[in-house]
Design a protein around this motif. Structure first.
Motif, PDB file in Angstrom:
ATOM      1  N   ASN A 298       0.750  -1.294  -0.447  1.00 13.07           N
ATOM      2  CA  ASN A 298      -0.228  -0.244   0.291  1.00 13.07           C
ATOM      3  C   ASN A 298       0.617   1.582   0.506  1.00 13.07           C
ATOM      4  OD1 ASN A 298      -2.551  -1.207   0.025  1.00 13.07           O
ATOM      5  ND2 ASN A 298      -2.339  -1.800   1.775  1.00 13.07           N
ATOM      6  N   MET A 299       2.652   1.066   0.249  1.00 11.74           N
ATOM      7  CA  MET A 299       3.080   2.139  -0.119  1.00 11.74           C
ATOM      8  C   MET A 299       2.718   3.398   1.120  1.00 11.74           C
ATOM      9  SD  MET A 299       3.973   5.040  -3.359  1.00 11.74           S
ATOM     10  CE  MET A 299       5.154   5.648  -3.729  1.00 11.74           C
ATOM     11  N   LEU A 300       3.256   2.619   2.389  1.00 17.28           N
ATOM     12  CA  LEU A 300       2.532   3.225   4.018  1.00 17.28           C
ATOM     13  C   LEU A 300       4.301   3.096   3.443  1.00 17.28           C
ATOM     14  CD1 LEU A 300      -0.381   2.170   4.603  1.00 17.28           C
ATOM     15  CD2 LEU A 300       0.364   4.174   3.869  1.00 17.28           C
ATOM     16  N   PHE A 301       4.420   4.099   4.886  1.00 17.81           N
ATOM     17  CA  PHE A 301       6.132   4.515   5.549  1.00 17.81           C
ATOM     18  C   PHE A 301       5.491   5.219   6.624  1.00 17.81           C
ATOM     19  CE2 PHE A 301      10.693   5.392   5.763  1.00 17.81           C
ATOM     20  CZ  PHE A 301      11.029   5.071   6.943  1.00 17.81           C
ATOM     21  N   LEU A 302       5.357   4.542   8.100  1.00 19.68           N
ATOM     22  CA  LEU A 302       5.182   5.304   8.965  1.00 19.68           C
ATOM     23  C   LEU A 302       6.034   5.807   9.714  1.00 19.68           C
ATOM     24  CD1 LEU A 302       1.004   4.433   9.485  1.00 19.68           C
ATOM     25  CD2 LEU A 302       2.023   6.452   8.607  1.00 19.68           C
ATOM     26  N   VAL A 303       6.615   6.822  10.404  1.00 19.95           N
ATOM     27  CA  VAL A 303       7.149   6.838  11.634  1.00 19.95           C
ATOM     28  C   VAL A 303       6.836   7.416  12.134  1.00 19.95           C
ATOM     29  CG1 VAL A 303      10.032   7.137  12.155  1.00 19.95           C
ATOM     30  CG2 VAL A 303       9.448   6.229  10.362  1.00 19.95           C
ATOM     31  N   ASP A 304       6.490   7.935  13.702  1.00 20.62           N
ATOM     32  CA  ASP A 304       6.089   8.160  14.840  1.00 20.62           C
ATOM     33  C   ASP A 304       4.940   8.747  14.472  1.00 20.62           C
ATOM     34  OD1 ASP A 304       7.863   7.481  16.855  1.00 20.62           O
ATOM     35  OD2 ASP A 304       9.251   8.691  16.205  1.00 20.62           O
ATOM     36  N   GLY A 305       4.128   8.511  13.534  1.00 17.97           N
ATOM     37  CA  GLY A 305       2.758   8.757  12.998  1.00 17.97           C
ATOM     38  C   GLY A 305       2.927   9.732  11.472  1.00 17.97           C
ATOM     39  N   VAL A 306       4.531   9.967  11.429  1.00 17.66           N
ATOM     40  CA  VAL A 306       4.373  10.660  10.037  1.00 17.66           C
ATOM     41  C   VAL A 306       4.383  10.125   9.277  1.00 17.66           C
ATOM     42  CG1 VAL A 306       5.677  12.236   8.604  1.00 17.66           C
ATOM     43  CG2 VAL A 306       5.873  12.460  11.625  1.00 17.66           C
ATOM     44  N   ASP A 307       3.411  10.490   8.148  1.00 17.71           N
ATOM     45  CA  ASP A 307       2.909   9.788   6.912  1.00 17.71           C
ATOM     46  C   ASP A 307       4.261   9.706   5.617  1.00 17.71           C
ATOM     47  OD1 ASP A 307       2.735   7.993   4.427  1.00 17.71           O
ATOM     48  OD2 ASP A 307       0.372   8.400   5.062  1.00 17.71           O
ATOM     49  N   ARG A 308       5.434   8.986   5.798  1.00 20.48           N
ATOM     50  CA  ARG A 308       6.564   9.885   4.888  1.00 20.48           C
ATOM     51  C   ARG A 308       6.339   9.564   3.023  1.00 20.48           C
ATOM     52  NH1 ARG A 308      12.363   8.792   8.565  1.00 20.48           N
ATOM     53  NH2 ARG A 308      11.358  10.679   9.659  1.00 20.48           N
ATOM     54  N   LEU A 309       5.563   8.665   2.646  1.00 20.98           N
ATOM     55  CA  LEU A 309       5.273   8.667   1.236  1.00 20.98           C
ATOM     56  C   LEU A 309       3.734   9.108   1.138  1.00 20.98           C
ATOM     57  CD1 LEU A 309       6.646   4.672   0.861  1.00 20.98           C
ATOM     58  CD2 LEU A 309       7.427   7.124  -0.267  1.00 20.98           C
ATOM     59  N   ALA A 310       3.836  10.168   1.840  1.00 26.86           N
ATOM     60  CA  ALA A 310       1.812  10.548   1.915  1.00 26.86           C
ATOM     61  C   ALA A 310       2.291  11.105   0.143  1.00 26.86           C
ATOM     62  CB  ALA A 310       2.297  11.689   2.654  1.00 26.86           C
ATOM     63  N   GLU A 311       3.725  11.944   0.089  1.00 23.28           N
ATOM     64  CA  GLU A 311       3.283  13.296  -1.182  1.00 23.28           C
ATOM     65  C   GLU A 311       3.565  12.378  -2.486  1.00 23.28           C
ATOM     66  OE1 GLU A 311       3.235  16.627  -1.293  1.00 23.28           O
ATOM     67  OE2 GLU A 311       2.761  16.197   0.397  1.00 23.28           O
ATOM     68  N   GLN A 312       4.692  11.283  -2.073  1.00 21.27           N
ATOM     69  CA  GLN A 312       4.788  10.018  -3.071  1.00 21.27           C
ATOM     70  C   GLN A 312       3.444   9.891  -3.905  1.00 21.27           C
ATOM     71  OE1 GLN A 312       6.636  10.703  -0.903  1.00 21.27           O
ATOM     72  NE2 GLN A 312       9.078  10.611  -1.447  1.00 21.27           N
ATOM     73  N   ARG A 313       2.567   8.765  -2.915  1.00 25.56           N
ATOM     74  CA  ARG A 313       1.460   8.253  -3.179  1.00 25.56           C
ATOM     75  C   ARG A 313       0.295   9.693  -3.585  1.00 25.56           C
ATOM     76  NH1 ARG A 313       1.643   6.711   2.349  1.00 25.56           N
ATOM     77  NH2 ARG A 313       0.186   7.543   2.400  1.00 25.56           N
ATOM     78  N   ARG A 314       0.228  10.789  -3.073  1.00 24.86           N
ATOM     79  CA  ARG A 314      -0.755  11.696  -3.735  1.00 24.86           C
ATOM     80  C   ARG A 314      -0.058  12.299  -5.207  1.00 24.86           C
ATOM     81  NH1 ARG A 314      -1.614  14.458   0.064  1.00 24.86           N
ATOM     82  NH2 ARG A 314      -0.105  15.763   0.741  1.00 24.86           N
ATOM     83  N   ALA A 315       0.966  12.213  -5.730  1.00 26.63           N
ATOM     84  CA  ALA A 315       2.019  11.890  -6.696  1.00 26.63           C
ATOM     85  C   ALA A 315       1.573  11.191  -8.078  1.00 26.63           C
ATOM     86  CB  ALA A 315       2.767  12.784  -6.901  1.00 26.63           C
ATOM     87  N   LEU A 316       1.392   9.850  -7.932  1.00 24.59           N
ATOM     88  CA  LEU A 316       0.805   9.459  -8.540  1.00 24.59           C
ATOM     89  C   LEU A 316      -0.613   8.722  -8.103  1.00 24.59           C
ATOM     90  CD1 LEU A 316       3.595   6.565  -7.074  1.00 24.59           C
ATOM     91  CD2 LEU A 316       3.818   7.243  -9.533  1.00 24.59           C
TER      92      LEU A 316
END
Length: 190
Positions: free
Chosen positions: A170-188
């Motif tokens: 699902n292209m998720l990478f969360l660290v301490d509640g911060v979604d580090r791939l949110a921008e990449q998913r939005r761009a895709l």
């Protein structure tokens, strides 16, 4: 409360594997409340959400639904008769692990040497075993085994708080509640 035990018995009867491995079948209650009035006698009603968790369940989920519907029709028919209750009376979540393979959960605790404080730690991974090496295993011997499992999912929780969650599918990478791939998913656009 007899209904949780009754439902457990009905599901075990429909799914005999659960009787052989009861740790795969969890039943617990959330959001319980007691409803009583100030009238002579001790009449009351208990209301709660009953949660059922089936782990490592490889059979068709329809078996569970049919057994659940049969139990509801006999023990809680208002959930089937009332349109409003029918929509929200029974809900479910499913983690489909056929792509990700097996689910493995590690649970433990650490105790600090200086303060004595204990932290609960849980690691959940999903993956498909690639290599199984049982070494020179013999009955009664203390042997070691080697498993190689490429993971498609990883979650680290400490004291119930999710610290790291990685979900490759699902292209998720969360660290301490911060979604580090949110921008990449939005761009895709996903």
């Amino acid at each position: 409360m007899k209904k949780p035990d009754s439902l457990r018995a009905a599901l075990v009867a429909a799914l005999p594997d659960l009787a052989r491995d009861p740790e795969r079948f969890l039943v617990f209650i959330d959001k319980g409340s007691l409803h009583a009035t100030y009238v002579p006698g001790l009449s009351f009603e208990c209301a709660y959400t009953l949660n059922i968790i089936l782990t490592d369940f490889a059979e068709d989920p329809l078996i569970v639904w049919v057994a659940l519907l049969a139990w509801l029709s006999a023990n809680q028919p208002e959930l089937l008769d009332n349109v409003d209750l029918r929509r929200e009376g029974v809900s479910f979540e499913a983690d489909i692990t056929t792509v990700g393979g097996c689910l493995i959960r590690f649970a433990g605790a650490y105790q600090s040497d200086d303060t004595g404080a204990v932290d609960a730690v849980e690691v959940v991974v999903r993956g498909r075993h690639k290599e199984l090496d049982f070494g020179s295993a013999k009955p009664g011997d203390n042997t070691q085994h080697k498993f190689t499992t490429p993971c498609s999912y990883y979650k680290l929780s400490i004291n119930g708080a999710v610290k790291i969650e990685i979900d490759l599918l699902n292209m998720l990478f969360l660290v301490d509640g911060v979604d580090r791939l949110a921008e990449q998913r939005r761009a895709l656009g996903i």
